[in-house]
Design a protein around this motif. Structure first.
Motif, PDB file in Angstrom:
ATOM      1  N   PRO A 227       7.322 -16.447   2.351  1.00 19.20           N
ATOM      2  CA  PRO A 227       5.868 -16.576   2.566  1.00 19.20           C
ATOM      3  C   PRO A 227       5.235 -15.312   3.135  1.00 19.20           C
ATOM      4  N   THR A 228       5.926 -14.660   4.085  1.00 17.74           N
ATOM      5  CA  THR A 228       5.382 -13.435   4.680  1.00 17.74           C
ATOM      6  C   THR A 228       5.309 -12.315   3.656  1.00 17.74           C
ATOM      7  N   VAL A 229       6.352 -12.180   2.847  1.00 16.21           N
ATOM      8  CA  VAL A 229       6.382 -11.145   1.813  1.00 16.21           C
ATOM      9  C   VAL A 229       5.258 -11.363   0.806  1.00 16.21           C
ATOM     10  N   ILE A 230       5.042 -12.601   0.390  1.00 16.51           N
ATOM     11  CA  ILE A 230       3.987 -12.909  -0.580  1.00 16.51           C
ATOM     12  C   ILE A 230       2.614 -12.605   0.010  1.00 16.51           C
ATOM     13  N   THR A 231       2.410 -12.970   1.279  1.00 14.44           N
ATOM     14  CA  THR A 231       1.121 -12.701   1.922  1.00 14.44           C
ATOM     15  C   THR A 231       0.844 -11.211   2.005  1.00 14.44           C
ATOM     16  N   VAL A 232       1.844 -10.437   2.443  1.00 14.02           N
ATOM     17  CA  VAL A 232       1.686  -8.984   2.540  1.00 14.02           C
ATOM     18  C   VAL A 232       1.430  -8.380   1.162  1.00 14.02           C
ATOM     19  N   ALA A 233       2.136  -8.888   0.145  1.00 19.38           N
ATOM     20  CA  ALA A 233       1.963  -8.370  -1.220  1.00 19.38           C
ATOM     21  C   ALA A 233       0.560  -8.658  -1.746  1.00 19.38           C
ATOM     22  N   LEU A 234       0.061  -9.862  -1.523  1.00 14.03           N
ATOM     23  CA  LEU A 234      -1.273 -10.219  -1.996  1.00 14.03           C
ATOM     24  C   LEU A 234      -2.346  -9.378  -1.318  1.00 14.03           C
ATOM     25  N   LEU A 235      -2.213  -9.153  -0.018  1.00 17.86           N
ATOM     26  CA  LEU A 235      -3.180  -8.324   0.696  1.00 17.86           C
ATOM     27  C   LEU A 235      -3.122  -6.879   0.208  1.00 17.86           C
ATOM     28  N   SER A 236      -1.923  -6.408  -0.115  1.00 14.21           N
ATOM     29  CA  SER A 236      -1.774  -5.041  -0.617  1.00 14.21           C
ATOM     30  C   SER A 236      -2.348  -4.899  -2.018  1.00 14.21           C
ATOM     31  N   ILE A 237      -2.171  -5.927  -2.839  1.00 17.36           N
ATOM     32  CA  ILE A 237      -2.705  -5.907  -4.203  1.00 17.36           C
ATOM     33  C   ILE A 237      -4.229  -5.830  -4.177  1.00 17.36           C
ATOM     34  N   GLY A 238      -4.847  -6.451  -3.161  1.00 16.97           N
ATOM     35  CA  GLY A 238      -6.300  -6.390  -3.035  1.00 16.97           C
ATOM     36  C   GLY A 238      -6.824  -4.985  -2.817  1.00 16.97           C
ATOM     37  N   LYS A 239      -5.953  -4.079  -2.374  1.00 15.65           N
ATOM     38  CA  LYS A 239      -6.360  -2.697  -2.123  1.00 15.65           C
ATOM     39  C   LYS A 239      -5.739  -1.727  -3.123  1.00 15.65           C
ATOM     40  N   ILE A 240      -5.285  -2.259  -4.259  1.00 15.64           N
ATOM     41  CA  ILE A 240      -4.558  -1.422  -5.207  1.00 15.64           C
ATOM     42  C   ILE A 240      -5.464  -0.388  -5.875  1.00 15.64           C
ATOM     43  N   PHE A 241      -6.784  -0.614  -5.871  1.00 23.38           N
ATOM     44  CA  PHE A 241      -7.726   0.352  -6.438  1.00 23.38           C
ATOM     45  C   PHE A 241      -8.292   1.272  -5.352  1.00 23.38           C
ATOM     46  N   ASN A 242      -7.810   1.106  -4.128  1.00 20.80           N
ATOM     47  CA  ASN A 242      -8.188   2.005  -3.041  1.00 20.80           C
ATOM     48  C   ASN A 242      -6.982   2.840  -2.657  1.00 20.80           C
ATOM     49  N   SER A 243      -7.227   4.004  -2.138  1.00 16.97           N
ATOM     50  CA  SER A 243      -6.117   4.857  -1.718  1.00 16.97           C
ATOM     51  C   SER A 243      -6.306   5.282  -0.271  1.00 16.97           C
ATOM     52  N   ASP A 244      -5.211   5.657   0.340  1.00 15.00           N
ATOM     53  CA  ASP A 244      -5.246   6.185   1.707  1.00 15.00           C
ATOM     54  C   ASP A 244      -5.869   7.582   1.647  1.00 15.00           C
ATOM     55  N   PHE A 245      -7.130   7.660   2.021  1.00 15.81           N
ATOM     56  CA  PHE A 245      -7.862   8.917   1.870  1.00 15.81           C
ATOM     57  C   PHE A 245      -7.186  10.059   2.628  1.00 15.81           C
ATOM     58  N   GLY A 246      -6.755   9.771   3.852  1.00 16.48           N
ATOM     59  CA  GLY A 246      -6.106  10.818   4.650  1.00 16.48           C
ATOM     60  C   GLY A 246      -4.837  11.326   4.006  1.00 16.48           C
ATOM     61  N   LEU A 247      -4.050  10.411   3.435  1.00 13.90           N
ATOM     62  CA  LEU A 247      -2.787  10.798   2.797  1.00 13.90           C
ATOM     63  C   LEU A 247      -3.030  11.727   1.616  1.00 13.90           C
ATOM     64  N   PHE A 248      -4.011  11.394   0.787  1.00 11.41           N
ATOM     65  CA  PHE A 248      -4.225  12.162  -0.445  1.00 11.41           C
ATOM     66  C   PHE A 248      -5.164  13.349  -0.263  1.00 11.41           C
ATOM     67  N   TYR A 249      -5.873  13.405   0.847  1.00 13.95           N
ATOM     68  CA  TYR A 249      -6.789  14.525   1.067  1.00 13.95           C
ATOM     69  C   TYR A 249      -6.255  15.497   2.113  1.00 13.95           C
ATOM     70  N   GLN A 250      -5.741  14.950   3.220  1.00 16.72           N
ATOM     71  CA  GLN A 250      -5.290  15.813   4.309  1.00 16.72           C
ATOM     72  C   GLN A 250      -3.900  16.401   4.052  1.00 16.72           C
ATOM     73  N   VAL A 251      -2.970  15.576   3.612  1.00 16.28           N
ATOM     74  CA  VAL A 251      -1.576  16.033   3.468  1.00 16.28           C
ATOM     75  C   VAL A 251      -1.438  17.146   2.422  1.00 16.28           C
ATOM     76  N   PRO A 252      -2.069  17.043   1.226  1.00 18.97           N
ATOM     77  CA  PRO A 252      -1.953  18.156   0.258  1.00 18.97           C
ATOM     78  C   PRO A 252      -2.768  19.383   0.643  1.00 18.97           C
ATOM     79  N   GLN A 253      -3.538  19.306   1.758  1.00 15.95           N
ATOM     80  CA  GLN A 253      -4.300  20.454   2.262  1.00 15.95           C
ATOM     81  C   GLN A 253      -5.351  20.938   1.260  1.00 15.95           C
ATOM     82  N   GLY A 254      -5.842  20.038   0.409  1.00 14.53           N
ATOM     83  CA  GLY A 254      -6.905  20.394  -0.530  1.00 14.53           C
ATOM     84  C   GLY A 254      -6.495  21.392  -1.597  1.00 14.53           C
ATOM     85  N   SER A 255      -5.215  21.496  -1.876  1.00 18.51           N
ATOM     86  CA  SER A 255      -4.751  22.452  -2.887  1.00 18.51           C
ATOM     87  C   SER A 255      -5.239  22.042  -4.272  1.00 18.51           C
TER      88      SER A 255
END
Length: 314
Positions: A227-255
């Protein structure tokens, strides 16, 4: 008369219940205020997705343009790459974090020393609270072309140094690794809580029946984690069209040389917003992401409802 007495008794019992739980209601107020201010009041700004926003006219006075703002994203030639990166990375994040989180949770709960177990739990969660800006500098410390640790290791092995921020083929692995290191602890703590909630008598009974450690995990721990795995998966799927802005913008240093594997919908919209200052366009992209996320949650929850009704969210 009997009916009136019954109504008075029922009313008094409700008042008594309210008084009993009044402290809990007061404790709930800050969270409710946060949700109202941070999540619900801003929803009025969704109208910006359908307007040509001008600051002097305000939100309600700006010109209505319908779905014109959505064409910026949907008709963009980079849309396939943006979709591939956003969805592809999120699928990898969900699978890797879920599998690794369950494995780590099981390993941590098997630790018998209470102090060491608490230390392990704190250690696995610590990266989650570290600012992504700090993480980006940590990654830079490893991957800097001149002073980075990775190039020093390569040189010690007799290999040529790599200009990490100029070569795109390494970045899918780098981003997945960084996200896993930073985010796996959150899910792991949820899984640990679920495991600790399992009745210990079940494991004792299994031991009496001759079950080994692996069999206990397979037939007791994992089913209770479902049940916990399914709940976490469903909540994550709801954000599948969103990305971690900091991860994709800050970590690559804007290259700019690695944008084909690091640019997602969120970073693209941010760069376009800073270039064109079109708030309506940005609002349209966010609205689009939210709608798709909502539809995905509904679809996957319906599938879960068909397969295992007791594990569905609703």
């Amino acid at each position: 008369m009997g009916g009136k007495k019954q109504e008075k008794k029922s009313f008094r019992s409700k008042i008594a219940a309210v008084k009993r739980y009044l402290p809990l209601y007061f404790m709930m107020l800050p969270a409710m205020a946060y949700l109202l201010i941070n999540n619900y009041l801003p929803m009025s700004g969704l109208v910006l997705a359908f307007k040509k926003y001008r600051a002097r006219d305000g939100i309600w006075g700006s010109e209505w343009v319908g779905f014109k703002n959505f064409s910026f994203l949907l008709k963009n030639k980079e849309l396939p790459i943006l979709f591939r990166n956003t969805i592809g990375y999120n699928i990898c994040f969900i699978i890797v974090n879920m599998v690794l989180g369950v494995i780590l949770a099981i390993l941590i709960t098997e630790i018998r020393n209470q102090k060491f177990r608490k230390f392990a739990q704190s250690s696995i969660l610590f990266p989650f609270v570290v600012s992504i800006i700090i993480v980006s500098y940590m990654v830079r410390g490893f991957l800097d072309p001149e002073a980075g640790l990775m190039n020093h290791i390569l040189e010690a092995m007799g290999r040529d140094p790599v200009s990490w921020y100029d070569v795109s083929k390494y970045w899918p692995g780098i981003l997945i690794f960084v996200n896993t290191w930073k985010s796996v602890g959150y899910g792991c703590i949820l899984y640990i809580s679920a495991i600790l909630g399992i009745d210990a008598s079940l494991f004792e009974s299994a031991s009496l029946d001759g079950a080994n450690k692996f069999q206990k995990i397979w037939y007791i721990t994992l089913p209770f984690l479902k049940p916990t795995v399914i709940t976490v998966a469903l909540l994550s799927i709801g954000k599948i069209f969103n990305s971690d802005f900091g991860l994709f913008y800050q970590v690559p240093q804007g290259s700019g040389l690695i944008t084909n594997v690091t640019q997602t919908i969120d970073t693209f919209v941010y760069k376009a917003l800073t270039t064109h200052s079109d708030i309506g366009m940005s609002a349209a992209a966010s609205f689009f992401q939210s709608v798709i996320g909502f539809l995905l949650v509904m679809i996957f929850n319906a599938i879960t409802n068909k397969i295992s009704k007791e594990n569905a969210l609703f």
